[in-house]
Write an enzyme that holds these catalytic residues in place. Sequence first.
Site, PDB file in Angstrom:
ATOM      1  N   CYS A  36     -18.956  13.035 -45.943  1.00 31.89           N
ATOM      2  CA  CYS A  36     -19.644  11.962 -45.223  1.00 31.89           C
ATOM      3  C   CYS A  36     -20.833  11.508 -46.051  1.00 31.89           C
ATOM      4  O   CYS A  36     -21.577  12.347 -46.580  1.00 31.89           O
ATOM      5  CB  CYS A  36     -20.116  12.475 -43.858  1.00 31.89           C
ATOM      6  SG  CYS A  36     -20.983  11.223 -42.895  1.00 31.89           S
ATOM      7  N   HIS A  83     -13.351  10.124 -37.806  1.00 31.94           N
ATOM      8  CA  HIS A  83     -14.652  10.412 -38.413  1.00 31.94           C
ATOM      9  C   HIS A  83     -15.605   9.219 -38.221  1.00 31.94           C
ATOM     10  O   HIS A  83     -16.749   9.389 -37.785  1.00 31.94           O
ATOM     11  CB  HIS A  83     -14.437  10.711 -39.900  1.00 31.94           C
ATOM     12  CG  HIS A  83     -15.692  10.923 -40.685  1.00 31.94           C
ATOM     13  ND1 HIS A  83     -15.990  12.105 -41.309  1.00 31.94           N
ATOM     14  CD2 HIS A  83     -16.731  10.087 -40.957  1.00 31.94           C
ATOM     15  CE1 HIS A  83     -17.162  11.989 -41.919  1.00 31.94           C
ATOM     16  NE2 HIS A  83     -17.632  10.768 -41.723  1.00 31.94           N
ATOM     17  N   GLU A  84     -15.109   8.017 -38.535  1.00 27.73           N
ATOM     18  CA  GLU A  84     -15.981   6.835 -38.443  1.00 27.73           C
ATOM     19  C   GLU A  84     -16.342   6.533 -36.989  1.00 27.73           C
ATOM     20  O   GLU A  84     -17.491   6.189 -36.685  1.00 27.73           O
ATOM     21  CB  GLU A  84     -15.322   5.617 -39.097  1.00 27.73           C
ATOM     22  CG  GLU A  84     -15.026   5.776 -40.586  1.00 27.73           C
ATOM     23  CD  GLU A  84     -16.226   6.171 -41.429  1.00 27.73           C
ATOM     24  OE1 GLU A  84     -17.369   5.916 -41.002  1.00 27.73           O
ATOM     25  OE2 GLU A  84     -16.030   6.772 -42.498  1.00 27.73           O
ATOM     26  N   HIS A  90     -19.161   8.555 -35.543  1.00 32.02           N
ATOM     27  CA  HIS A  90     -20.515   8.069 -35.859  1.00 32.02           C
ATOM     28  C   HIS A  90     -21.043   7.159 -34.758  1.00 32.02           C
ATOM     29  O   HIS A  90     -22.253   7.106 -34.508  1.00 32.02           O
ATOM     30  CB  HIS A  90     -20.515   7.276 -37.179  1.00 32.02           C
ATOM     31  CG  HIS A  90     -20.520   8.129 -38.407  1.00 32.02           C
ATOM     32  ND1 HIS A  90     -21.550   8.982 -38.713  1.00 32.02           N
ATOM     33  CD2 HIS A  90     -19.638   8.242 -39.435  1.00 32.02           C
ATOM     34  CE1 HIS A  90     -21.299   9.590 -39.874  1.00 32.02           C
ATOM     35  NE2 HIS A  90     -20.135   9.155 -40.326  1.00 32.02           N
TER      36      HIS A  90
HETATM   37 NI    NI Z   1     -19.384   9.753 -42.177  1.00 27.40          NI
END
Ligand code: NI
Length: 204
Positions: A102, A144-145, A148
Amino acid sequence: MAVMRIAKMGNPALKMVAEPVADPSAPSIEALARDMQETLEDIGASGLAAPQIMVNLRVVVYRMIPARIPAKSGIDPIPWTVMINPEITPLTKVKTEVWERCLSVPGLHGKVPRWPNISIRYQTLLGDWVSHDAHSSWAALLQHECDHLDGILYPARMTNLSLLSYNDEPGPLAEDIATNGAIDPLFKDLVVRWPARQRWFPTG
Ligand code: NI
Protein backbone atom coordinates in the site's frame (compact mmCIF):
# COMPACT_ATOMS: atom_id res chain seq x y z
CA MET A 1 -0.40 18.16 -13.77
CA ALA A 2 -0.77 17.64 -10.06
CA VAL A 3 1.08 15.00 -8.11
CA MET A 4 -0.41 14.79 -4.65
CA ARG A 5 1.22 13.90 -1.33
CA ILE A 6 0.11 10.50 -0.09
CA ALA A 7 -0.89 10.17 3.55
CA LYS A 8 0.90 7.42 5.47
CA MET A 9 -0.43 5.04 8.13
CA GLY A 10 -1.10 7.08 11.25
CA ASN A 11 -2.58 10.03 9.36
CA PRO A 12 -6.16 10.59 10.62
CA ALA A 13 -7.34 11.02 6.98
CA LEU A 14 -6.81 7.28 6.53
CA LYS A 15 -9.10 6.39 9.45
CA MET A 16 -12.22 8.18 8.27
CA VAL A 17 -15.26 6.76 6.54
CA ALA A 18 -15.34 8.72 3.28
CA GLU A 19 -18.44 10.60 2.15
CA PRO A 20 -20.49 9.48 -0.86
CA VAL A 21 -20.08 11.63 -3.98
CA ALA A 22 -23.41 13.35 -4.66
CA ASP A 23 -22.65 14.34 -8.26
CA PRO A 24 -20.04 12.13 -9.98
CA SER A 25 -20.24 14.32 -13.10
CA ALA A 26 -19.14 17.47 -11.24
CA PRO A 27 -15.96 19.03 -12.73
CA SER A 28 -14.31 18.88 -9.29
CA ILE A 29 -14.63 15.08 -9.27
CA GLU A 30 -13.10 14.80 -12.74
CA ALA A 31 -10.22 17.04 -11.57
CA LEU A 32 -9.77 14.89 -8.45
CA ALA A 33 -9.67 11.69 -10.54
CA ARG A 34 -7.11 13.27 -12.88
CA ASP A 35 -4.88 14.28 -9.96
CA MET A 36 -5.13 10.76 -8.55
CA GLN A 37 -4.19 9.20 -11.90
CA GLU A 38 -1.26 11.60 -12.33
CA THR A 39 -0.07 10.79 -8.82
CA LEU A 40 -0.17 7.06 -9.61
CA GLU A 41 1.59 7.52 -12.95
CA ASP A 42 4.34 9.52 -11.23
CA ILE A 43 4.99 6.61 -8.84
CA GLY A 44 4.26 3.81 -11.32
CA ALA A 45 1.60 2.38 -9.01
CA SER A 46 -1.77 0.75 -9.67
CA GLY A 47 -4.43 2.01 -7.29
CA LEU A 48 -5.31 4.97 -5.08
CA ALA A 49 -8.32 5.97 -3.01
CA ALA A 50 -9.15 9.64 -2.44
CA PRO A 51 -8.62 9.50 1.37
CA GLN A 52 -4.96 8.67 0.63
CA ILE A 53 -4.54 12.20 -0.73
CA MET A 54 -6.64 13.50 2.18
CA VAL A 55 -9.84 13.99 0.18
CA ASN A 56 -12.67 12.43 2.14
CA LEU A 57 -14.75 11.20 -0.80
CA ARG A 58 -15.64 7.73 -2.11
CA VAL A 59 -13.46 7.82 -5.23
CA VAL A 60 -10.95 5.17 -6.38
CA VAL A 61 -8.66 5.20 -9.43
CA TYR A 62 -6.90 2.02 -10.52
CA ARG A 63 -5.46 0.02 -13.39
CA MET A 64 -4.20 -3.52 -13.86
CA ILE A 65 -0.85 -3.58 -15.62
CA PRO A 66 0.65 -6.87 -16.88
CA ALA A 67 3.27 -6.72 -14.08
CA ARG A 68 0.47 -7.16 -11.52
CA ILE A 69 -1.30 -10.08 -13.17
CA PRO A 70 -0.35 -13.61 -12.02
CA ALA A 71 0.32 -16.19 -14.73
CA LYS A 72 -2.72 -18.22 -15.79
CA SER A 73 -5.08 -16.04 -13.72
CA GLY A 74 -7.18 -15.22 -16.78
CA ILE A 75 -7.10 -11.52 -15.89
CA ASP A 76 -6.69 -9.07 -18.75
CA PRO A 77 -4.90 -5.73 -18.31
CA ILE A 78 -7.35 -2.96 -17.38
CA PRO A 79 -6.79 0.67 -18.40
CA TRP A 80 -7.21 3.54 -15.95
CA THR A 81 -10.62 3.20 -14.31
CA VAL A 82 -12.40 5.68 -12.03
CA MET A 83 -14.82 4.18 -9.52
CA ILE A 84 -17.17 6.51 -7.67
CA ASN A 85 -19.27 5.29 -4.72
CA PRO A 86 -18.14 1.66 -5.24
CA GLU A 87 -19.91 -1.19 -3.44
CA ILE A 88 -18.51 -4.71 -3.21
CA THR A 89 -20.58 -7.87 -2.79
CA PRO A 90 -18.64 -11.06 -2.04
CA LEU A 91 -19.52 -14.05 -4.20
CA THR A 92 -17.79 -16.58 -1.93
CA LYS A 93 -18.03 -17.29 1.79
CA VAL A 94 -14.38 -18.16 2.34
CA LYS A 95 -11.49 -15.73 1.97
CA THR A 96 -8.07 -16.62 0.59
CA GLU A 97 -4.82 -14.84 1.46
CA VAL A 98 -3.26 -12.48 -1.07
CA TRP A 99 0.04 -10.54 -0.85
CA GLU A 100 -0.50 -6.77 -0.79
CA ARG A 101 1.36 -3.51 -0.53
CA CYS A 102 0.00 0.00 0.00
CA LEU A 103 1.31 3.44 -0.88
CA SER A 104 0.20 4.55 2.60
CA VAL A 105 2.24 1.76 4.24
CA PRO A 106 5.55 2.26 2.39
CA GLY A 107 8.29 -0.32 2.53
CA LEU A 108 6.11 -3.18 3.76
CA HIS A 109 4.05 -6.04 2.37
CA GLY A 110 1.72 -8.55 3.97
CA LYS A 111 -0.61 -11.43 3.22
CA VAL A 112 -4.22 -10.43 3.62
CA PRO A 113 -7.43 -12.51 3.65
CA ARG A 114 -9.66 -11.41 0.74
CA TRP A 115 -12.69 -12.80 -1.02
CA PRO A 116 -11.44 -14.48 -4.22
CA ASN A 117 -14.62 -13.65 -6.13
CA ILE A 118 -16.62 -10.45 -5.84
CA SER A 119 -19.17 -8.38 -7.67
CA ILE A 120 -18.56 -4.62 -7.69
CA ARG A 121 -20.82 -1.77 -8.71
CA TYR A 122 -19.84 1.87 -8.98
CA GLN A 123 -20.61 5.10 -10.78
CA THR A 124 -18.52 6.47 -13.65
CA LEU A 125 -17.56 10.11 -14.13
CA LEU A 126 -20.77 10.41 -16.16
CA GLY A 127 -22.79 9.22 -13.17
CA ASP A 128 -23.79 5.92 -14.79
CA TRP A 129 -23.86 2.81 -12.61
CA VAL A 130 -21.82 -0.10 -13.91
CA SER A 131 -21.23 -3.51 -12.37
CA HIS A 132 -19.03 -6.51 -13.04
CA ASP A 133 -17.46 -9.49 -11.33
CA ALA A 134 -13.75 -9.76 -10.45
CA HIS A 135 -11.54 -12.55 -9.18
CA SER A 136 -8.12 -13.32 -7.65
CA SER A 137 -5.57 -10.44 -7.63
CA TRP A 138 -8.02 -8.11 -9.34
CA ALA A 139 -10.69 -8.78 -6.70
CA ALA A 140 -8.12 -8.27 -3.93
CA LEU A 141 -6.99 -4.93 -5.39
CA LEU A 142 -10.60 -3.72 -5.51
CA GLN A 143 -11.21 -4.81 -1.91
CA HIS A 144 -7.97 -3.09 -0.81
CA GLU A 145 -8.92 0.21 -2.48
CA CYS A 146 -12.53 0.14 -1.26
CA ASP A 147 -11.30 -0.55 2.29
CA HIS A 148 -9.54 2.84 2.15
CA LEU A 149 -12.98 4.42 1.74
CA ASP A 150 -13.96 2.91 5.08
CA GLY A 151 -10.78 3.92 6.91
CA ILE A 152 -9.23 0.43 6.82
CA LEU A 153 -5.58 -0.26 5.92
CA TYR A 154 -4.53 -3.78 4.94
CA PRO A 155 -2.58 -4.55 8.18
CA ALA A 156 -5.92 -4.22 10.01
CA ARG A 157 -7.28 -7.01 7.79
CA MET A 158 -4.37 -9.36 8.45
CA THR A 159 -5.01 -12.38 10.65
CA ASN A 160 -1.34 -13.48 10.77
CA LEU A 161 0.92 -10.50 11.45
CA SER A 162 4.02 -12.69 11.16
CA LEU A 163 3.41 -12.36 7.41
CA LEU A 164 4.00 -8.57 7.55
CA SER A 165 7.54 -7.88 6.28
CA TYR A 166 9.80 -5.20 4.87
CA ASN A 167 10.12 -5.22 1.09
CA ASP A 168 13.89 -5.69 1.37
CA GLU A 169 13.54 -8.64 3.80
CA PRO A 170 10.80 -10.70 2.08
CA GLY A 171 11.32 -13.99 3.94
CA PRO A 172 7.69 -15.17 4.30
CA LEU A 173 7.00 -14.09 0.73
CA ALA A 174 10.02 -16.04 -0.54
CA GLU A 175 8.87 -19.07 1.42
CA ASP A 176 5.41 -18.77 -0.10
CA ILE A 177 6.76 -18.39 -3.63
CA ALA A 178 8.89 -21.51 -3.17
CA THR A 179 5.69 -23.54 -2.64
CA ASN A 180 3.01 -21.52 -4.48
CA GLY A 181 3.41 -20.49 -8.10
CA ALA A 182 0.35 -18.26 -8.55
CA ILE A 183 1.73 -15.04 -7.13
CA ASP A 184 1.53 -11.51 -8.46
CA PRO A 185 4.74 -10.87 -10.51
CA LEU A 186 5.31 -7.63 -8.58
CA PHE A 187 5.85 -9.69 -5.43
CA LYS A 188 7.95 -12.33 -7.17
CA ASP A 189 10.16 -9.43 -8.22
CA LEU A 190 10.72 -8.41 -4.57
CA VAL A 191 12.15 -11.86 -3.93
CA VAL A 192 14.18 -11.95 -7.13
CA ARG A 193 15.82 -8.68 -6.07
CA TRP A 194 16.46 -9.92 -2.50
CA PRO A 195 20.25 -10.48 -2.21
CA ALA A 196 19.79 -12.92 0.72
CA ARG A 197 17.46 -15.20 -1.23
CA GLN A 198 20.23 -17.61 -2.14
CA ARG A 199 21.17 -17.99 1.51
CA TRP A 200 17.67 -18.79 2.76
CA PHE A 201 15.97 -20.27 -0.31
CA PRO A 202 18.73 -21.71 -2.50
CA THR A 203 16.21 -23.67 -4.59
CA GLY A 204 13.48 -20.98 -4.60
NI1 NI B 1 -3.60 1.10 -0.25
